[in-house]
Design a protein around this motif. Structure first.
Motif, PDB file in Angstrom:
ATOM      1  N   ILE A   1       3.291   6.288   7.129  1.00  0.00           N
ATOM      2  CA  ILE A   1       3.143   7.117   5.934  1.00  0.00           C
ATOM      3  C   ILE A   1       1.806   7.826   6.034  1.00  0.00           C
TER       4      ILE A   1
ATOM      5  N   SER B   1      -0.609  10.804   3.812  1.00  0.00           N
ATOM      6  CA  SER B   1      -0.642  11.600   2.572  1.00  0.00           C
ATOM      7  C   SER B   1      -1.878  12.455   2.478  1.00  0.00           C
TER       8      SER B   1
ATOM      9  N   THR C   1       3.007  12.957  -0.065  1.00  0.00           N
ATOM     10  CA  THR C   1       3.076  11.769   0.799  1.00  0.00           C
ATOM     11  C   THR C   1       4.315  11.932   1.668  1.00  0.00           C
TER      12      THR C   1
ATOM     13  N   ALA D   1       6.639  10.177   4.627  1.00  0.00           N
ATOM     14  CA  ALA D   1       6.949   8.925   5.329  1.00  0.00           C
ATOM     15  C   ALA D   1       8.030   9.181   6.356  1.00  0.00           C
TER      16      ALA D   1
ATOM     17  N   TRP E   1      12.569  12.183   7.384  1.00  0.00           N
ATOM     18  CA  TRP E   1      11.293  12.007   6.695  1.00  0.00           C
ATOM     19  C   TRP E   1      11.557  12.085   5.194  1.00  0.00           C
TER      20      TRP E   1
ATOM     21  N   SER F   1       0.380   1.564   4.634  1.00  0.00           N
ATOM     22  CA  SER F   1       0.766   2.907   5.068  1.00  0.00           C
ATOM     23  C   SER F   1       1.940   2.888   6.012  1.00  0.00           C
ATOM     24  N   THR F   2       2.846   1.947   5.798  1.00  0.00           N
ATOM     25  CA  THR F   2       4.126   1.993   6.509  1.00  0.00           C
ATOM     26  C   THR F   2       5.244   1.876   5.502  1.00  0.00           C
ATOM     27  N   ALA F   3       6.449   2.295   5.952  1.00  0.00           N
ATOM     28  CA  ALA F   3       7.612   2.271   5.082  1.00  0.00           C
ATOM     29  C   ALA F   3       8.700   1.455   5.753  1.00  0.00           C
TER      30      ALA F   3
ATOM     31  N   PHE G   1       7.732   1.515   0.245  1.00  0.00           N
ATOM     32  CA  PHE G   1       6.561   2.222   0.763  1.00  0.00           C
ATOM     33  C   PHE G   1       5.334   1.364   0.474  1.00  0.00           C
TER      34      PHE G   1
ATOM     35  N   LEU H   1       1.856   1.268   0.087  1.00  0.00           N
ATOM     36  CA  LEU H   1       0.692   2.126  -0.069  1.00  0.00           C
ATOM     37  C   LEU H   1      -0.543   1.258  -0.289  1.00  0.00           C
TER      38      LEU H   1
END
Lengths: 116, 173, 992
Positions: B49, B51, B56, B58, B65, B130-132, B145, B147
């Motif tokens: 992810i 931003s 943002t 991902a 995406w 910061s990964t999904a 997500f 965050l």
């Protein structure tokens, strides 16, 4: 409850995936005449060996992408997963003692408990 | 935004967040087109992810995406972005702002409570910031997500009532 | 059996008395007691009646391996088959014994014991075979059912369970000596560790026996307290107590059940059990061993128990069940019981060992000699005797003489077995150890490590080296623990499985399975009858098939069988240990996924309006769709549906079609892709037009249908059925990814993004003009099967002129968040034109009048487009599409295939029913050749009679002829076979 290594998302629980049957079965594309029998085999017949098997899976409850794997059907061990555009691995790279339909693997089939 | 539940070590809020789903090959042509429109280069690592102040982005899969607008923008502006992105024949941009509901989850007990509903591995070593990820939670397909300060969980709107009830139930039982 | 309390116990709170009831009588125990220990404190030996013979049974063990002391907890949700040896008492607990009537003392069922000579192995299979087949269903089965089982099922169950998922690196099963040492090694390392124990106290044999005198020069209980504190203080180890691991799946996936109300009454509305689902990188099994019994005449009498269980009652529960038990053993494991008795100031009435004097350990010898305990070596117990409890035993001593010893308690030890259940569940293999006479874990299949007695390591001297060797793969410190024991460090055993009976008698019973009442004679009989393979033997005799899975006895059976067959035990093998390790309740398995949470419920964006306006819902997959709307509580479904459908034909109706799938397809090769997926050809299709399309499986059968809107050659929107939405998208993705990855095309689901309003009826145009005043709905500007994009109140909408009812109609696609307001608006504007909502049932009726099929209703996966009369939908010039080749298979070009036709009753007043068979003869004379069946059937107020769609053989050529429909009362109704369209055949109402 297997762990399947999705080539895109990493190792995930089996419950996120759906099985897609035998892999590397080419669809006859209608560019030439094909007899009923040959077409019928494509539509209805799939291999079902005991031992190493090329198989397709799809990550239904994840990225929804298809990929292939080699699974030992006698122990359910998934030996490797690979993307659709990657070359299929040579089965001789994997150890599997199951040679005949009635053979059993050395360990892991769950059909016997005592070491032979 | 509505508050769903606030309890010991967890706070869940429900929101509608604007979102566009992008399909494309992820090659340099694709990246340039996105960058031109959003001033943001899409992540190339899967499940990353990134931003900026406005968007943002991902990467959910090798050709998908999700573009999330944490700050709401005018519908006209959103449609303009959509049209710009869709100008390229290499991209399919679909507005899914109405089709999903988001749950914003914070609190030190978040993962413990979510693990009553899903097998997903939330540990830092398996699910970095910061990964999904896309997975099943309470039998509903969800996107998660991770965050910096919170967790965003989205599901299709038709499941939202059921998922909300399950989240509340997981806090209470 | 007179018990004595040992008040120096640290686990029982002797100052806290607890009252409970057993079979209606009030007794007292203490906080920390199990039902078994509390009953033993009150000198109650008789706790149940056995399954088959209704023999009096007592408490045999002190753990989960208990075969007989199963009771029913009345004061909770009447949970049956609870192990009295596990369940801890609380104030006011009410317990009932099982499988007896009218009472435990006087049980009518003990008459079975009288008939026992005929209740031998294979009894069921041999007896209930005649005299006539009907006897099984009407006589035997009901009788057996009433007599079967032990406890009674609960009637009003309100228990709540939940699930917790864990993801860890290491799981240690068993918090005894080995488990704690392993956990200690992992403290504050990078591994996430879970330590699981079944008891509410960690410690295992440290708590349950006196085997260990010092650990690292500390008293065991002090060492234990320190170690547990260290583990609790660690950052990376989580402890789960009161938790039993029941299942070890592949890959390293464990199921464990936690009792949340140990020692207190379950509170209604609170979670009483948690099912833990654990995914672990490594499993370390430290789950110890189980002691086994011995078989001799009447080895099931109350007052007989395992020696380590007696010791556990002393050490863990502060209770000696008897002041002077007799001990009978063939191994060194029972030595610590002798030590414990002497330490507590008690003395065994006699110590009987089948081993010779030279084999008995010197420290045991000394203990026995110093304390003047009568010793019998090279001796065996020939039988135990007594009325409902043990009163005396007969011992054959080394000279062959028979000695009678009066006693009130007998402690048995036939050896110890590593608890290999979980190891074999993990598909690991076992190996027979000829010296220790047991099966030990050998080859693991998964990342499994076994340690301590669970691995078959019975020698305390090897503790450190074993742990250090097996934990090498982890980066942990080496161990160097100093142990001092009260007894021998090594294990010694002499083979003894059963004792031959003292006298031959039809009623002399030497048991090999205490729960299912299987005797050693049954085993012999089964082998004589040819059941000499262990899996057959198990099922034929029901040995080890009880809820205890023969934990204290199944290995003995293997020993006996191997002797009988003169085969090595390894060759005899063992049966497969199946999960769960102990009974697991369904409510724990269900967790919170029950009642309203059973399946996710999906709601459309207009759902709350439906709720407020009298909608009765039906389930379509996971969706809730209005089935019909009730204008008042008295309106029946039939009346509502007739009213709704009539209104659509006469005025206008509106249906919430949001649940139908919608897919957006875009890309340079979108046209080619669409042509491959659907039967139709979209090449010549005009932009802005729509077409009804079919999707087939590769076998040529109709799989789904929908409307395709062509925005351009590179951009399409397809609809699907509600149930097929995910399938169609999945199919498109599958082919795009696996079969045609060279095609540049993408697809996204927009099912949830838009709500769909289906509005149709003669007044529709007027309503649409009012609702969307800026749009020109004239027939010239907005022809049938075209669509347009517009903006309405700042929101992008799409309107498609199409209808499923056969009336002038439109489908309006509105972003879901804006939809409810627009729906309300249309409702109020449409009132003056008679607009009313209609549900799925009316929709089904209306489309059937036009002969429109519903996939899954009129098709069942065996119907081709040609069968449906839809050959015109097949793009003839297309080279290829899904299922094309299958349309010319020999089976699909048969003339007598089932084809779609219409059916109306010859006598218009007659009723038709969905599912009726169409046959040629008026009279039903079997065998009746069936032509096909009615797939959809309704009463039409427009037509004034019933009508139906059906698929029948040669249907197309039978149109215009007459036939019959069979009824459930074996009569027939005369029918006419007609074209499958009943209304506005020329489609005038649709296209004008």
């Amino acid at each position: 409850m297997l762990i399947i290594n999705c080539p895109y998302c990493g190792p995930r629980d089996q419950s996120e995936f759906s099985n897609g049957g035998e892999a590397h079965v080419k669809r006859p594309d209608g560019s030439k005449e094909i007899g009923d029998r040959e077409w019928g085999e494509y539509v209805f017949i799939r291999a079902n060996p005991k031992g190493l098997f090329y198989e397709r899976w799809v990550h239904t409850h994840g990225c929804r992408k298809w990929f292939n794997c080699v699974r030992d059907t006698s122990t359910d061990e998934i030996l490797v997963t690979y993307k659709l555009d990657e070359k299929k691995p040579n089965l001789n790279n994997f150890k599997s003692v199951v040679k005949t339909p009635s053979g059993e693997p050395e360990v892991g089939s769950g059909n016997f408990t005592v070491e032979k | 935004m509505t508050e769903v539940i606030r309890s010991d070590g967890i706070e869940i809020k429900k929101k509608v967040i604007q979102q566009i789903i992008l399909r494309g090959s992820g090659d340099s042509k694709f990246n340039n087109h996105i960058n031109k429109s959003l001033k943001l280069l899409p992540p190339s690592d899967n499940l990353r992810i990134i931003s900026n102040d406005n968007y943002t982005l991902a990467k959910m899969s090798f050709d998908q995406w999700n573009l999330i607008f944490e700050k709401e923008i005018e519908i006209k502006k959103l449609n303009k972005i959509l049209d710009d992105l869709n100008k390229s024949p290499l991209i399919l941009a679909t507005n899914i702002s109405d089709s999903q509901v988001f749950f914003e989850i914070q609190g030190k007990n978040s993962f413990d409570i979510l693990n009553k509903l899903t097998h997903f591995d939330f540990r830092e070593k398996s699910f970095k910031k910061s990964t999904a990820a896309q997975t099943l939670l309470a039998r509903v397909d969800c996107s998660i997500f991770n965050l910096d300060l919170k967790l965003l969980l989205s599901c299709n709107r038709s499941f939202a009532d059921y998922l909300e009830d399950r989240l509340i139930d997981a806090v209470n039982y | 059996m007179k018990s004595i309390n040992l008040k120096e116990n640290q686990f029982i709170q002797f100052h806290q008395k607890i009252s409970f009831k057993f079979d209606g009588v009030k007794y007292f125990g203490y906080k920390g007691d199990t039902i078994a220990s509390a009953l033993l404190r009150n000198n109650i030996n008789l706790v149940g009646r056995s399954f088959k013979y209704h023999r009096p049974r007592g408490i045999y063990t002190c753990g989960i391996e208990e075969p007989n002391a199963l009771v029913q907890i009345i004061s909770e949700y009447s949970e049956p088959n609870t192990r009295a040896t596990i369940k801890k008492i609380y104030e006011g607990m009410e317990i009932e014994s099982q499988n007896r009537w009218p009472s435990l003392e006087n049980d009518f069922g003990s008459i079975n014991n009288l008939f026992s000579p005929i209740f031998t192995a294979g009894f069921y299979y041999k007896t209930f075979m005649g005299p006539h087949k009907k006897f099984w269903k009407n006589l035997y089965e009901p009788l057996i059912r009433r007599a079967a089982g032990l406890g009674k099922p609960p009637k009003d169950f309100k228990g709540i369970s939940n699930h917790i998922h864990h993801n860890v690196d290491v799981t240690i099963i068993g918090g005894g000596l080995n488990g704690l040492l392993v956990a200690k090694s992992f403290i504050n390392t990078n591994y996430d560790v879970l330590l699981i124990d079944f008891d509410d106290q960690l410690g295992g044999i440290i708590n349950n026996s006196n085997k260990i005198s010092l650990i690292d020069n500390k008293e065991p209980k002090d060492w234990l307290k320190e170690t547990i504190q260290e583990i609790e203080d660690s950052k990376n180890i989580k402890i789960l107590k009161n938790t039993l691991v029941t299942t070890y799946n592949y890959i390293n996936h464990l199921i464990a059940i936690e009792d949340r109300f140990v020692g207190s009454k379950q509170i209604e509305g609170k979670v009483n059990s948690t099912l833990h689902k654990i995914r672990t990188g490594h499993t370390i099994l430290c789950n110890g061993h189980i002691e086994r019994f011995l078989s001799f005449q009447n080895n099931d009498l109350p007052g007989i128990m395992l020696s380590s269980s007696f010791e556990k009652y002393m050490c863990r529960y502060g209770l000696a069940p008897s002041k002077e038990p007799v001990i009978f053993s063939n191994n060194s494991n029972s030595n610590s019981l002798v030590f414990s008795l002497i330490k507590a100031g008690l003395k065994p009435k006699a110590y009987i060992d089948s081993r010779s004097g030279e084999e008995i350990e010197p420290n045991l010898f000394d203990l026995i000699r110093i304390n003047d305990v009568p010793l019998y070596t090279n001796s065996q117990i020939k039988g135990a005797f007594g009325n409902k409890k043990i009163e005396k035993i007969l011992v054959e001593d080394s000279s062959g003489a028979l000695n009678e010893i009066k006693c009130d308690c007998l402690c048995l030890s036939g050896g110890i077995n590593p608890d290999v259940h979980l190891f074999t569940q993990s598909k690991g293999l076992l190996d027979w150890d000829e010296k220790d006479l047991t099966y030990k874990p050998s080859k693991p299949f998964q990342p499994t490590i076994t340690l301590g007695s669970a691995s078959g390591q019975f020698n305390f001297d090897n503790l450190n080296s074993d742990i250090n060797k097996k934990l090498k793969t982890f980066k942990v410190k080496q161990l160097d623990v100093k142990l001092e024991l009260n007894t021998n460090t090594k294990y010694n055993i002499e083979k003894l499985w059963e004792v031959s009976p003292q006298k031959k008698s039809l009623w002399a019973k030497s048991f090999i399975d205490l729960q299912n009442d299987v005797t050693t004679k049954d085993i012999r009989q089964a082998i004589t009858e040819g059941f000499d393979r262990i899996e057959h033997l198990k099922r034929y005799t029901t040995n080890s098939m009880g809820t205890d899975q023969g934990k204290i006895s199944s290995i003995n059976a293997l020993g006996i069988v191997s002797d009988l067959l003169d085969k090595k035990v390894n060759e005899v093998g063992t049966t497969i240990y199946r999960p769960p390790y102990a009974p697991l309740s369904f409510s724990a398995i269900a967790g919170r996924n029950c009642y309203e949470f059973y399946d996710p419920e999906r709601k459309s964006p207009i759902h709350s309006w439906h709720l407020k306006n009298g909608a009765i819902f039906e389930d379509v997959g996971q969706w809730k769709r209005p089935w019909y709307f009730q204008i008042n509580k008295e309106e029946s479904m039939h009346d509502a549906v007739q009213r709704e459908s009539k209104n659509v034909r006469e005025n206008a109706g509106i249906l919430d079609g949001s649940t139908l799938g919608k897919i957006e397809i875009k890309g340079e090769d979108a046209l080619e892709f669409m042509n491959l997926i659907y039967t139709n050809s979209f090449t010549k299709m005009k932009q802005g037009s729509a077409r009804y399309a079919l999707m087939l499986g590769e076998d040529g059968m109709v799989k789904d249908d929908g409307i395709i809107c062509k925005i351009s050659d590179q951009h399409f929107i397809a609809t699907t059925t509600t149930g097929g939405a995910a399938t169609v998208l999945g199919c498109m993705e599958e082919y795009a990814q696996t079969e045609w990855p060279n095609l540049k095309v993408f697809m996204n689901s927009i099912t949830e993004q838009y709500a769909t309003f289906n509005i149709s009826g003669p007044n529709t145009r007027e309503i649409m003009k009012k609702a969307f005043p800026n749009i020109n709905f004239s027939n010239e500007e907005f022809p049938f099967m075209t669509f347009q994009f517009h903006e309405f109140n700042g929101v992008p909408i799409r309107i498609l002129r199409a209808s499923f009812t056969g009336e002038l109609g439109y489908e309006i696609y509105i972003p879901s968040n804006s939809a409810p307001k627009i729906w309300d608006n249309i409702q109020s504007l449409g009132k003056e034109f008679g607009l009313a909502p209609y549900g799925t049932e009316a929709m089904h009726l209306l489309r059937a009048e036009k002969g429109y099929i519903i996939v899954g209703q009129d098709t069942d996966g065996s119907i081709t487009p040609i069968d449906l009369g839809l050959s015109w939908m097949i793009g003839k010039s297309k080279k290829d599409f899904l299922g094309k080749r299958s349309l010319t298979r020999s089976d699909t070009i048969r003339e007598d295939r089932k084809q779609l036709v219409g059916i109306i009753p010859s006598n218009k007043a007659d009723k038709l029913e969905e599912g009726q068979h169409i046959i040629l003869d008026k009279e039903i004379k079997s065998p009746v050749p069936m032509l096909g069946h009615i797939t959809s059937c309704y009463h039409s107020s427009t037509l004034g009679h019933d009508f139906a769609l059906a698929v029948i053989k040669n249907g197309h050529s039978m149109i215009g002829t007459k036939a019959y429909a069979s009824t459930s009362s074996m009569s027939t109704t005369g029918v006419d076979i007609v074209k499958p369209v009943f209304y506005d055949e020329d489609n005038k109402r649709l296209v004008s």
